[in-house]
Design an enzyme around this catalytic site. Structure first.
Site, mmCIF file in Angstrom:
data_model
loop_
_atom_site.group_PDB
_atom_site.id
_atom_site.type_symbol
_atom_site.label_atom_id
_atom_site.label_comp_id
_atom_site.label_asym_id
_atom_site.label_seq_id
_atom_site.Cartn_x
_atom_site.Cartn_y
_atom_site.Cartn_z
ATOM 1 N N LEU A 1 13.284 -19.524 -2.556
ATOM 2 C CA LEU A 1 12.142 -18.746 -2.068
ATOM 3 C C LEU A 1 10.909 -19.020 -2.918
ATOM 4 C CD1 LEU A 1 11.162 -16.475 -0.108
ATOM 5 C CD2 LEU A 1 11.772 -14.857 -1.931
ATOM 6 N N HIS B 1 4.072 3.100 -8.768
ATOM 7 C CA HIS B 1 3.951 1.660 -9.035
ATOM 8 C C HIS B 1 5.253 1.083 -9.584
ATOM 9 C CE1 HIS B 1 -0.214 1.851 -8.012
ATOM 10 N NE2 HIS B 1 -0.519 2.647 -9.006
ATOM 11 N N ASP C 1 0.831 -1.202 0.000
ATOM 12 C CA ASP C 1 0.000 0.000 0.000
ATOM 13 C C ASP C 1 0.868 1.256 0.000
ATOM 14 O OD1 ASP C 1 -2.333 1.414 -0.030
ATOM 15 O OD2 ASP C 1 -2.835 1.075 2.068
#
Length: 236
Positions: free
Chosen positions: A126, A32, A15
């Protein structure tokens, strides 16, 4: 660092990209772009700390309501990120999976996702999940419709439906529930993210915007997680 209890699975609601850009006099799309770069940086940090699963909320089912220019910019950024993901996943042994309703995405994006998931499926490092066109209510609704069809066809008996069945038929099947949820930018909402999966997760809300979230901020979140007395169900 030695006393930290490292969560196996960290989920993040990314956010504040737009607000970060506005604070610097930049267009929202630049927020972004910077947010996407920060996701890549945090992959290295998570791997370094020993986190095994990292899930980010990149684009929700509600995000389609944003301006056409912003949605278009987000889709272009997504295309670029997915295209570069092949080489990065192979180099860093990262497995990438997309959760959400992929059928709502453009055909070229769907094809790239399928190829990227296939190419990285055997990577043992990962485990990176990206929520795209994702909403937890939509996820549960899709699961319920599929379940109803299975019952109607005789493939499934209602008695077979339990918590394990539901978990195994959500977008996150084969992925353990998050131990820790982080939301940046000071907001304290789940925003329709992993509502089923977060039932027993610890929550941490960071005041900084996502592009400013770094290793030090993640360690703060893990320090908070470490101090908590983890209890489940009716445990005393």
């Amino acid at each position: 660092m030695d006393n930290l209890k490292i969560p196996s699975h960290v989920a993040v609601i990314l956010d504040g990209n737009g607000r970060w850009a506005k604070s610097k006099g930049l267009p929202r799309k630049m927020g972004h772009v910077q947010g996407g770069k920060n996701v890549e940086e945090m992959l290295y940090v998570c791997d370094e700390l020993g986190i095994k699963y990292f899930t980010v909320y990149a684009f929700s089912t509600e995000n389609w309501k944003r301006s056409e220019d912003e949605v278009s910019a987000l889709m272009m950024l997504l295309r670029s990120y997915l295209s570069s993901g092949f080489k990065k996943a192979a180099k860093n042994n990262v497995r990438i999976r997309i959760i959400g309703d992929k059928s709502g995405l453009a055909k070229d994006i769907q094809d790239t996702i399928a190829e990227l998931e296939e190419e990285s499926k055997d990577n043992t490092g990962l485990q990176f999940q990206i929520a795209i066109n994702y909403g937890s209510r939509d996820e549960i609704t899709r699961m319920m419709k599929d379940t109803a069809l299975k019952i109607k066809s005789g493939e499934l008996n209602p008695e077979d439906i339990n918590e394990a069945y539901i978990s195994d038929n959500l977008d996150t099947k084969d992925i353990p529930d998050p131990d820790l949820l982080i939301r940046t930018s000071g907001e304290m909402r789940l925003s329709n993210f992993l509502l089923w999966q977060l039932a027993y997760s610890e929550f941490y809300f960071a005041d900084c915007h996502w592009p400013d979230f770094n290793k030090d901020e993640l360690i703060k979140a893990i320090e908070s997680y470490t101090k908590r007395d983890r209890r489940f169900g009716n445990a005393k």
